[in-house]
Design an enzyme around this catalytic site. Structure first.
Site, PDB file in Angstrom:
ATOM      1  N   ASP A   1       0.842  -1.201   0.000  1.00 56.41           N
ATOM      2  CA  ASP A   1       0.000   0.000   0.000  1.00 56.41           C
ATOM      3  C   ASP A   1       0.878   1.252   0.000  1.00 56.41           C
ATOM      4  O   ASP A   1       2.036   1.200   0.429  1.00 56.41           O
ATOM      5  CB  ASP A   1      -0.885   0.022   1.254  1.00 56.41           C
ATOM      6  CG  ASP A   1      -1.801  -1.184   1.322  1.00 56.41           C
ATOM      7  OD1 ASP A   1      -2.120  -1.727   0.244  1.00 56.41           O
ATOM      8  OD2 ASP A   1      -2.176  -1.572   2.438  1.00 56.41           O
TER       9      ASP A   1
HETATM   10  N1  URA Z   1      -1.046  -5.991   4.087  1.00 52.99           N
HETATM   11  C1  URA Z   1      -1.593  -4.753   4.045  1.00 52.99           C
HETATM   12  O1  URA Z   1      -2.627  -4.486   4.652  1.00 52.99           O
HETATM   13  N2  URA Z   1      -0.967  -3.817   3.305  1.00 52.99           N
HETATM   14  C2  URA Z   1       0.197  -4.051   2.651  1.00 52.99           C
HETATM   15  O2  URA Z   1       0.726  -3.137   2.012  1.00 52.99           O
HETATM   16  C3  URA Z   1       0.750  -5.332   2.704  1.00 52.99           C
HETATM   17  C4  URA Z   1       0.105  -6.299   3.438  1.00 52.99           C
END
Ligand code: URA
Length: 243
Positions: free
Chosen positions: A111
């Site tokens: 993310d």
């Molecule tokens: N899990 C998440 O919630 N976000 C990420 O970026 C990676 C794993």
């Protein structure tokens, strides 16, 4: 991984394969004297060589020929992994332009606000293998939580939580409390927002997330600063293979 080719290449194709631009642009660069091979400037771009058999400098900078590239990036917060980044700069802006020309892609996504270890490559088979659920490479995340971590939270994450669009509950492979508001989770899958959604489903909220390890490759072992990247060698790549 692809073994280095021994097929001879003309020098313009060689530079193009390393991400220096279009074939035409590479021809012009070579004709203008930008390429040194084994200490000699060569201006004939039709000259054929075995790529791995020589040493190169391009515009004075050393260039190591690589059939394919395998990179690790310490992704900082505020960067998007998607190819057409819209709200934040793309992770490609953290890499040299040659990597964009080589069409280097991330293995999965983090993310925009998640930090930590991200792999990238221009080897499609490698990306596919690493991203495949059948490959079973575990990923380790350190999550900071809004509410205090409790033994009940850890137990829930280990036993499995139901996410609304997943048919079966998802459980952490392992999970341990590492601070009053921090939990380390090892996941086998890479579902969309998985850590954040699992924490939310367990009644807490993730306020910060870092990926610290993929398979046996730790972010710490790479000695990178946020935004920094490096090539992975064969021994480091071997750590990404389950076994
Ligand atoms: N899990 C998440 O919630 N976000 C990420 O970026 C990676 C794993």
């Amino acid at each position: 991984m692809t073994a280095p080719t021994t097929k001879p290449l003309t020098l313009d194709r060689l530079l193009q394969s390393q991400g220096y631009g279009t074939r035409r642009w590479c021809q012009e660069m070579i004709a203008a004297g930008a390429l040194e091979m084994d200490g000699e400037t060569i201006t004939d771009y039709r000259h054929k060589v075995r790529p791995e058999a020589h040493q190169y400098r391009v515009e004075g900078q050393p260039m190591t020929w690589r059939a394919q590239v395998y990179l690790a990036l310490y992704k900082p917060a505020g960067y998007e992994c998607s190819r057409k980044a819209s709200h934040h700069p793309g992770i490609h802006t953290l890499l040299p332009e040659q990597m964009t020309w080589r069409e280097v892609q991330p293995v999965g996504r983090l993310d925009h606000d998640t930090t930590g270890l991200l792999l990238l490559s221009d080897d499609g088979a490698f990306i596919h293998r690493q991203a495949s659920p059948r490959h079973h490479v575990s990923k380790v995340y350190l999550a900071t939580t809004q509410e205090a971590v409790t033994p009940a939270l850890v137990a829930l994450l280990l036993n499995g939580v139901k996410l609304h669009d997943e048919p079966a509950p998802l459980a952490a492979r392992s999970c341990r409390q590492v601070g009053s508001h921090q939990v380390e989770m090892v996941l086998a899958e890479g579902k969309y927002h998985q850590v954040k959604r699992m924490l939310a489903a367990a009644g807490n909220h993730c306020t910060a997330l870092i990926r610290t390890r993929i398979g046996g490759l730790t972010l710490d072992s790479l000695g990178l600063e946020p935004g920094g990247w490096c090539h992975l060698d064969a021994a480091q790549l071997a750590l990404l293979t389950p076994g």
